[in-house]
Design an enzyme around this catalytic site. Structure first.
Site, PDB file in Angstrom:
ATOM      1  N   LYS A 146       0.566  -1.000  -0.227  1.00 20.82           N
ATOM      2  CA  LYS A 146       0.084  -0.285  -0.048  1.00 20.82           C
ATOM      3  C   LYS A 146       0.897   1.327  -0.345  1.00 20.82           C
ATOM      4  O   LYS A 146       1.794   1.348   0.252  1.00 20.82           O
ATOM      5  CB  LYS A 146      -0.776   0.297   1.061  1.00 20.82           C
ATOM      6  CG  LYS A 146      -0.402  -0.205   2.640  1.00 20.82           C
ATOM      7  CD  LYS A 146       0.687   0.972   3.135  1.00 20.82           C
ATOM      8  CE  LYS A 146       0.930   0.858   4.487  1.00 20.82           C
ATOM      9  NZ  LYS A 146       1.456   2.646   4.169  1.00 20.82           N
ATOM     10  N   ASP A 156      -2.034  -1.429  10.694  1.00 22.60           N
ATOM     11  CA  ASP A 156      -2.272  -1.591   8.805  1.00 22.60           C
ATOM     12  C   ASP A 156      -3.166  -2.564   8.276  1.00 22.60           C
ATOM     13  O   ASP A 156      -3.675  -3.243   7.879  1.00 22.60           O
ATOM     14  CB  ASP A 156      -1.193  -1.162   7.923  1.00 22.60           C
ATOM     15  CG  ASP A 156      -0.949  -0.042   7.711  1.00 22.60           C
ATOM     16  OD1 ASP A 156      -0.928   1.006   8.967  1.00 22.60           O
ATOM     17  OD2 ASP A 156       0.828  -0.153   8.190  1.00 22.60           O
TER      18      ASP A 156
END
Ligand code: C5P
Length: 379
Positions: A22, A170
């Site tokens: 990401k 995350d």
């Protein structure tokens, strides 16, 4: 992307999942909380630089479930070519191993949901570690999803997200992937439409940064008090990185800035999105690793509309106007690097997001383009 369909856990089996990296297109960070974390608002974007996570389940006769993790650099992965590429953690030192163990505990361990099993996780790494790209978190989420698939989905979505959040801020994002707003410490998610697709150039670094260290530096820099002259930590055309951090962003300021970012994103004009890129951790990352600033400058000089550190760094990404521009910028960026970094930074053009969003593990819904965003909270 994924392997065979669900089967009873006793039967064993194998599932392979792609675990994407990401970047954070937007990251506004507040003050440190009493639990040591920082409240933040971020926009996560999954990008097609992937690890491959294979989970094998074997019946183990009697005894406790066992977990083994074997992680290795994929031949030709950008990180592997750096002499300083870190040794990869194995077994329970790897977050994927802790994910498997947390899964066993959540299911009930011995005596309930799972019969005695041996869980073997093999991770072929392409995502550089210590890069702010979420590789370890993504591997952990892929492990949870593979185990769900292999064991007939014993955990409901809320429990799965709670387990993911217990592993790292995350990890819940990687259960869904795609594009999402993260709040609190990053684990409260609102999925976003995938349009427009963004053309990015990832600059993969020859150096690593530890997230906790970057947050500590953020505290040190921002504790000095707000200095309006150095609030800009975005790197736009010709704009050097700021040396200081802004003061921690208050809740209202974070949301107002997010709204502006999302408006620019929805408008679909890459230049407008580039002007709203923001990462409050950037100054801290740059002060710890000045090389990161050289990577930002190289991307802008190579024609990107803007460039930003991803998360806590040390990776950097540039935003380009289109596919050709991204490919051109990636090709030119090496020549804009100072001699000490030439050949040590890999520039990778990606179109993001470039593949389907995974099933939402809770509701079975998809966050496809045009659908109403929905919020996912850990239980
Ligand atoms: O959640 P995760 O384990 O990835 O966080 C690593 C470290 O980063 C935490 O121990 C904390 O020091 C810092 N962090 C933070 N605020 C966040 C996320 C992470 O201070 N929202």
């Amino acid at each position: 992307m994924s392997g065979p369909a669900s089967r009873p856990p006793g039967a064993g089996g194998e599932v392979t999942r792609s675990a994407p990296a990401k970047v954070n297109l937007f990251l506004a960070v507040g003050a440190r909380r009493t639990d040591g974390y920082h409240d933040l608002v971020t926009v996560f974007e999954a990008v097609p630089l992937t690890d491959l996570v294979t989970v094998r389940l074997r019946p183990a006769g009697t005894g406790e479930p066992t977990v083994r993790v074997s992680a290795f650099w994929s031949p030709g992965a950008p990180a592997a070519s750096h002499p300083g590429a870190p040794a990869l953690p194995q077994d329970l030192d790897n977050l994927a191993g802790r994910a498997a163990q947390a899964f066993i505990e959540a299911v009930g361990g011995r005596g309930s949901g799972l019969p005695p099993v041996a869980i073997e996780v093999t991770i072929e790494k392409r995502i550089p570690a210590g890069a702010g790209l979420g590789g370890g978190s993504s591997d952990a989420a892929a492990t949870l999803l593979a185990l769900q698939e292999l064991c007939g989905r014993p955990l409901d979505g809320r429990t799965l997200r709670r387990v993911a959040a217990s592993l790292g801020s995350d990890v819940p994002f990687f259960l869904s992937g795609g594009r999402a707003v993260g709040r609190s410490r990053g684990e409260l998610l609102t999925l976003l439409p995938r349009a427009p697709r963004l053309h990015l150039v990832l600059a993969l670094p020859p150096v690593t940064l530890a997230t906790a260290e970057v947050y500590r530096r953020f505290d040190e820099l921002s504790g000095a008090g707000p200095d309006p002259a150095t609030l800009a930590t975005r790197i736009g055309p010709g704009l050097p990185a700021g040396g200081d951090s802004p003061a921690p962003a208050g809740p209202r300021e974070r949301e107002t800035a997010l709204e502006a970012f999302l408006r620019a994103l929805a408008g679909g004009e890459a230049g407008a999105v580039a002007r709203c890129l923001r990462n409050d951790l950037q100054a801290a990352a740059l002060s710890l690793r000045p090389e990161v600033g050289e990577m930002l400058r190289a991307l802008v000089q190579a024609g990107c509309l803007g460039a930003l550190v991803s998360g806590s760094g040390a990776s950097v990404f540039g935003l380009a106007a289109g596919e050709e521009e991204a490919a051109g910028a990636a090709a030119r960026a090496s020549s804009a690097l100072p001699p000490a970094l030439v050949g040590r930074v890999a520039f990778v053009p990606v179109v993001s997001p470039a593949w389907e969003v995974r099933d939402d593990p809770a509701e079975g819904a998809r966050s496809g383009s045009g659908e109403a965003p929905h919020t996912l909270k850990p239980g």
